[in-house]
Write an enzyme that holds these catalytic residues in place. Sequence first.
Site, PDB file in Angstrom:
ATOM      1  N   SER B 156       0.908  -1.182   0.029  1.00  0.00           N
ATOM      2  CA  SER B 156      -0.044  -0.068   0.035  1.00  0.00           C
ATOM      3  C   SER B 156       0.857   1.364  -0.082  1.00  0.00           C
ATOM      4  O   SER B 156       1.763   1.419  -0.887  1.00  0.00           O
ATOM      5  CB  SER B 156      -0.999  -0.175   1.180  1.00  0.00           C
ATOM      6  OG  SER B 156      -1.886   0.860   1.226  1.00  0.00           O
ATOM      7  N   ASP B 321      -8.769  -6.314  -4.950  1.00  0.00           N
ATOM      8  CA  ASP B 321      -8.455  -5.003  -4.226  1.00  0.00           C
ATOM      9  C   ASP B 321      -8.670  -3.924  -5.198  1.00  0.00           C
ATOM     10  O   ASP B 321      -8.604  -3.762  -6.288  1.00  0.00           O
ATOM     11  CB  ASP B 321      -6.714  -4.887  -4.267  1.00  0.00           C
ATOM     12  CG  ASP B 321      -6.280  -3.637  -3.523  1.00  0.00           C
ATOM     13  OD1 ASP B 321      -7.252  -2.816  -3.343  1.00  0.00           O
ATOM     14  OD2 ASP B 321      -5.093  -3.609  -3.250  1.00  0.00           O
ATOM     15  N   HIS B 354      -8.004  -5.054  -0.338  1.00  0.00           N
ATOM     16  CA  HIS B 354      -6.901  -4.338  -0.179  1.00  0.00           C
ATOM     17  C   HIS B 354      -6.094  -4.919   0.776  1.00  0.00           C
ATOM     18  O   HIS B 354      -5.001  -5.123   1.108  1.00  0.00           O
ATOM     19  CB  HIS B 354      -7.009  -3.082   0.124  1.00  0.00           C
ATOM     20  CG  HIS B 354      -5.678  -2.232   0.007  1.00  0.00           C
ATOM     21  ND1 HIS B 354      -4.864  -2.020  -0.812  1.00  0.00           N
ATOM     22  CD2 HIS B 354      -5.439  -1.427   1.183  1.00  0.00           C
ATOM     23  CE1 HIS B 354      -3.796  -1.352  -0.528  1.00  0.00           C
ATOM     24  NE2 HIS B 354      -4.222  -0.689   0.791  1.00  0.00           N
TER      25      HIS B 354
END
Lengths: 203, 381
Positions: B156, B321, B354
């Site tokens: 991320s 995601d 995610h």
Amino acid sequence: MIPARIDFRIIGDWIQPGSRVLDLGCGDGSLLAYLAESKGASGYGLEIDETHVEECVRRGVNVIQTDLDAGLSEFDERSFDYVVLSLTLQAVRYPDRLLREMLRVGTEGIVTFPNFGHWRTRWQLGVLGRMPVSTALPHEWYNTPNIHLCTLRDFARLCEREQIEVLESQVVDHAHRQRLAQRLLPNLFGEIALYRFRRARLS
Amino acid sequence: MKPIPPDSVGLVTPARLRFAEPLALASGGVLADYELVYETYGTLNAEASNAVLVCHALSGSHHVAGYHSADDKRPGWWEHHVGPGKSLDTRKFFVVACNNLGSCFGSTGPASINPASGRAFGPEFPMVTVGDWVASQARLADRLGIRKWAAVVGGSLGGMQALQWAIDYPDRVAHTVIIAAAPKLTAQNIAFNEVARQAILTDPDFYEGRFYDHATEPRRGLRIARMLGHITYLSDDIMREKFGRGLRGGKLNFDYQVAFEVESYLRHQADSFVGRFDANTYLLMTKALDYFDPAGLTDGDLAKALAPVKADTLVIAFTSDWRFAPARSREIVKALHDNDLNVSYAEINASHGHDAFLMRIPRYVDIFTAYMDRVFAGRSS
């Protein structure tokens, strides 16, 4: 080291040292690893199967997990010297489109495919009346990923239609050996065909 | 307390370093001096060639693996991946994890005391960018005697830091592993961040960022921000799988208390965030995300922005995601291969959304481990 498969050696002989190669459906990355070692080639493999992707990563081959049926739009024109499609042409949804794409992103294309014109195939279909099953084409009709089978003659016709110039071709058997009969009557005795080609120059 | 599992790095103690040299920031501001808190696992070898930097995400910290005390209920946030025999094998690698500037877990941030005023920085803490973090981490590397990282890895926002490292310090990064990241945020991503910020900024207890002086904090705003974040970290499928329309008490109550399981989950996430996380830090971190855009300096041409990169890269994305979708990772992959760099890309089939980058998903573990084995084998290069 295990002696290289003859199809690998033929492809290795065809490409220039230090070339940039894109291998479509690169499997475990063994062809790219062979070309890197024997020819100093670099490039990327495209592969959809996650087990193969891991094998490529493990052997240090650049691999991009992707579906060939989604096309090669990520790659710019003429970004590779060679685009290789090894034993995968018959499994893609649009072989003709993919050939065009290969010659968009690469200067030359190299394709290998199982020859549906091989005598054993013809025997099974023509005489026994069954969909052929062989070492090169081991699946039954209902579970085969090979949805676009062709013969050497079919492939040559497609090349002509697509204005693709064949530069070299060879055939080998399923154990990737070459015999005299294959040289004389390739469409009857060749089990696996190898072609090197480029976009025909318009005269 | 359960015994600490043998594949854990075990009990760990954070370390702290003070940097007295001013750090010029992208905003034009300067941090006159600052502290970084970090943890390390494993041993740096004599050539200092086995160091791996782990960069953390929005709400993460330097506590990546192991336990701070025998009473800790939970280990660090990437325990699945860091430890003996794991993807980042601490028998091989010297793993460093640094808390980002502006955070609330020990490195200098808005809740720290501003030496100039003698009170908490609050809104006076300068905005920091991903590039600023990388510059501050480079100084940490210097102090630790690490000239070149064997790998810089992160998921991320941490993946964005790894990419920024490869751009800003090409000679100091041999490999990057960029997981569930994106080359920049979309308008939709920024929109979610803006709603989260508005929740905090409009909370009456925010006091223009001076809530420390009022012995309070904008709990409502921070709770809503965290709930919103969690919705975007999960996929529709995993929410259906985990909660569905399940009812907490087995029936509808016709009031505004928790009825559905998903409400209970979000409230729990919100409750555990408040008191643990600082509202000013949340504002800063989301802005750092919004501003991240290496191609912003090259007329939107990402390949050009990545031209300085020398590192080999593994990019990993997860099918479900939607916060940083696989297509965004593919943009990074394309820009890297446009520069003829060594890059591999794996798209892991996962329903977790995610958050998958935090999970122990076998295929993900295998690919990551396979890549790190290559990193270790070739670490002298």
